[in-house]
Design a protein around this motif. Structure first.
Motif, short mmCIF file in Angstrom:
data_model
loop_
_atom_site.label_atom_id
_atom_site.label_comp_id
_atom_site.label_asym_id
_atom_site.label_seq_id
_atom_site.Cartn_x
_atom_site.Cartn_y
_atom_site.Cartn_z
N HIS A 95 18.54 47.99 -33.97
CA HIS A 95 18.83 48.73 -35.54
C HIS A 95 18.44 47.49 -36.50
O HIS A 95 17.13 48.48 -37.39
N TYR A 96 17.75 46.45 -36.15
CA TYR A 96 17.18 46.08 -38.21
C TYR A 96 16.82 45.07 -37.16
O TYR A 96 15.54 44.28 -37.61
N SER A 97 16.15 44.28 -35.20
CA SER A 97 15.76 43.88 -35.13
C SER A 97 15.83 42.40 -35.72
O SER A 97 14.87 41.45 -35.65
N GLN A 98 16.98 41.80 -35.81
CA GLN A 98 16.88 40.38 -35.87
C GLN A 98 17.10 39.50 -34.70
O GLN A 98 17.93 39.68 -33.63
N VAL A 181 23.95 46.07 -42.90
CA VAL A 181 23.14 45.46 -42.73
C VAL A 181 23.41 44.12 -43.59
O VAL A 181 23.58 44.04 -44.41
#
Ligand code: COI
Length: 385
Positions: A95-98, A181
């Motif tokens: 979802h957040y490309s960590q 997030v």
């Protein structure tokens, strides 16, 4: 023309690398117990892959894995059969490309031994990327141990033909099942290996570069100096548009002024002048500090050429190529090694470069060190097998 800052605060990884002591390979490898692959690639399948050696399409029989949690830190280090990861659809990375990654190569020397190049630099850079992406750092001994053990198990996948290697891709993802997030509370480190030939099919004949003024790779304060997937994801559309015009790579300019050279989508860039002097874009926090880049700076210094890490305006560069002041350019990186740039074009200009003297010398020396045919006077090579 230039504003040099070779000793700026951005040149941090090279210093971190030089301060390190790499662990003993046997001791480091023992941190990663092996679960044998009872269904490895067949002899025929393996032979076909070693014949093809296309970049990043075939993988070895094994991968190294370790998990991190807030409670336990790094744990469950292991080398296991290469295969799909089990991931929740709610894993934060989706979802957040960590996510962060590295690229190294394992080279087979004539005597059968297998070596990699400056792995401590990649370890330092992975942890630099981890800090920027709010991820846990991985101990040097785990990073090295994962690669040693995986390559030992995947020894048959290290090609021996010229210009080939086993490309190593360590990476880390946020695999916590959570879509809020914030930095995740659980991560997975994985290393995989792919037998490869040259990254560019044309080799020394040179690559063509489109200089983008419509897209920037990174902005001040962003993630440009971290090796994180998002930087590469954002380069895919410019790359596709450039390919439609007939170009192989995109060169990005600085986001603040859109006038100065920064880097290619996945490689650093060097400029060679007719008088033998050499320039490369200075590190400003928006470029990725390359291990091949800093090795080349050292190899040129050994030849008495102090590379000017400089601000390089595109307008100056185009004029200097047209006027014969600049005679060579090359791209460099783990995958690309050293690749001449034969054509540079963008809105309103299209210039060609046919020199490759310095490029060829550096490629020969770097390649020779990596393959064990030229003495490794800087202690860059690390024996895996
Ligand atoms: C590398 O050179 O290892 C990279 O990660 C760049 C990519 C273009 C393959």
């Amino acid at each position: 023309m230039t504003e040099t800052n070779s000793d700026s605060k951005w040149n941090s990884l090279e210093a971190e690398f030089r301060a390190q002591r790499l662990p003993d390979a046997d001791v480091a490898a023992s941190r990663f117990p092996v679960i044998p692959n009872v269904n490895p690639a067949s002899e025929e399948d393996h032979a076909a892959a070693m014949e093809e050696l296309a970049f990043g399409v075939r993988f070895g029989d094994y991968m190294a894995v370790a998990d991190w949690s807030v409670e336990d830190g790094w744990h469950d280090r292991r080398v296991v059969p290469f295969g799909p990861l089990q991931l929740s659809p709610a894993a934060a990375v989706l979802h957040y490309s960590q996510e962060i990654f590295e690229g190294l190569k394992a080279f087979r020397w004539a005597d059968g031994s297998i070596w990699t190049f400056r792995p401590g630099f990649n370890a330092a850079r992975l942890n630099h990327s981890a800090r920027r992406m709010a991820m846990p750092e991985i101990p040097l001994d785990d990073f090295i141990g994962s690669l040693v053990q995986m390559v030992r198990m995947d020894e048959r996948w290290v090609p021996g033909v010229p210009n080939s290697s086993l490309y190593l891709r360590p990476f880390m993802i946020a695999d916590e099942e959570f879509v809020g997030v914030r930095p995740a509370h659980h991560y997975k480190y994985v290393a995989i290996a792919s037998p490869v030939g040259p990254y560019f099919k044309g080799g020394m004949s040179g690559v063509s570069i489109w200089v983008s003024t419509d897209f920037n790779r990174a902005a001040p304060g962003g993630t440009g100096d971290a090796k994180t997937g998002g930087n590469y994801a954002s380069s895919l559309l410019p790359q596709r548009l450039a390919a439609e015009k007939g170009f192989e790579q995109v060169c990005y300019l600085d986001a603040e002024t859109n006038t100065n050279l920064e880097e290619l989508g996945g490689m650093n860039v060097f400029v060679v002048k007719k008088d033998g002097s050499v320039l490369t874009p200075r590190l400003t926090g928006t470029l990725l500090e390359g291990g091949t880049r800093s090795a080349i700076i050292q190899l040129l210094a050994d030849r008495g050429i102090e590379v000017d890490q400089a601000t390089i305006p595109l307008a100056w560069l185009v004029k200097a190529i047209e006027g014969g002041e600049v005679v060579e350019m090359f791209a460099c990186g783990t995958a690309a090694i050293v690749t001449p740039i034969a054509r540079l074009a963008g809105d309103g200009f299209d210039v060609t470069l046919d020199g490759d003297e310095v490029t060829g010398q550096i490629l020969e020396e770097l390649g020779g060190i990596q393959r064990g045919t030229i003495p490794d006077r800087h202690g860059w090579m690390y024996q895996l097998v």
